[in-house]
Design a protein around this motif. Structure first.
Motif, short mmCIF file in Angstrom:
data_model
loop_
_atom_site.label_atom_id
_atom_site.label_comp_id
_atom_site.label_asym_id
_atom_site.label_seq_id
_atom_site.Cartn_x
_atom_site.Cartn_y
_atom_site.Cartn_z
N ALA A 130 -31.74 -21.86 -20.05
CA ALA A 130 -31.39 -23.62 -20.23
C ALA A 130 -32.08 -23.80 -21.56
N GLU A 131 -33.20 -23.27 -21.22
CA GLU A 131 -34.49 -24.05 -22.09
C GLU A 131 -34.52 -23.13 -23.58
N ASP A 132 -34.18 -21.93 -23.27
CA ASP A 132 -34.05 -21.04 -24.61
C ASP A 132 -32.63 -21.59 -25.44
N THR A 133 -31.74 -21.77 -25.10
CA THR A 133 -30.66 -22.11 -25.56
C THR A 133 -30.89 -23.06 -26.35
N LEU A 134 -31.20 -24.79 -25.67
CA LEU A 134 -31.37 -25.33 -26.10
C LEU A 134 -32.30 -25.24 -27.27
#
Length: 78
Positions: free
Chosen positions: A67-71
């Motif tokens: 999720a952090e990578d996607t954001l």
């Protein structure tokens, strides 16, 4: 209420019988064996619980990283 009284009476009788059985040598051996088996079972359950908990924590950490990578990717595009 009557059923509760029977339950309490049964539990009490069970403790008295177990105490009397534990006074004999065979009774002591039986309860020692039972105690060992219950300890092994509870240790196995505890180990499996800890292993599963670690697996779930790893999965949650992977989801959080994704999720952090996607954001981060989305904010870099803007």
């Amino acid at each position: 209420m009557k059923n509760l009284l029977w339950l309490i009476t049964g539990i009490g009788a069970g403790f008295v019988v177990a105490h009397e059985i534990n006074k004999t040598q065979r009774g002591k051996e039986f309860f020692a064996d039972l105690d060992l088996k219950l300890k092994e079972f509870s240790d196995t359950v505890a180990d499996a619980y800890k292993e599963r908990e670690a697996e779930l924590r790893d999965a949650i950490d992977d989801i959080a990283r994704n999720a952090e990578d996607t954001l981060g990717d989305l904010s870099n595009k803007n």
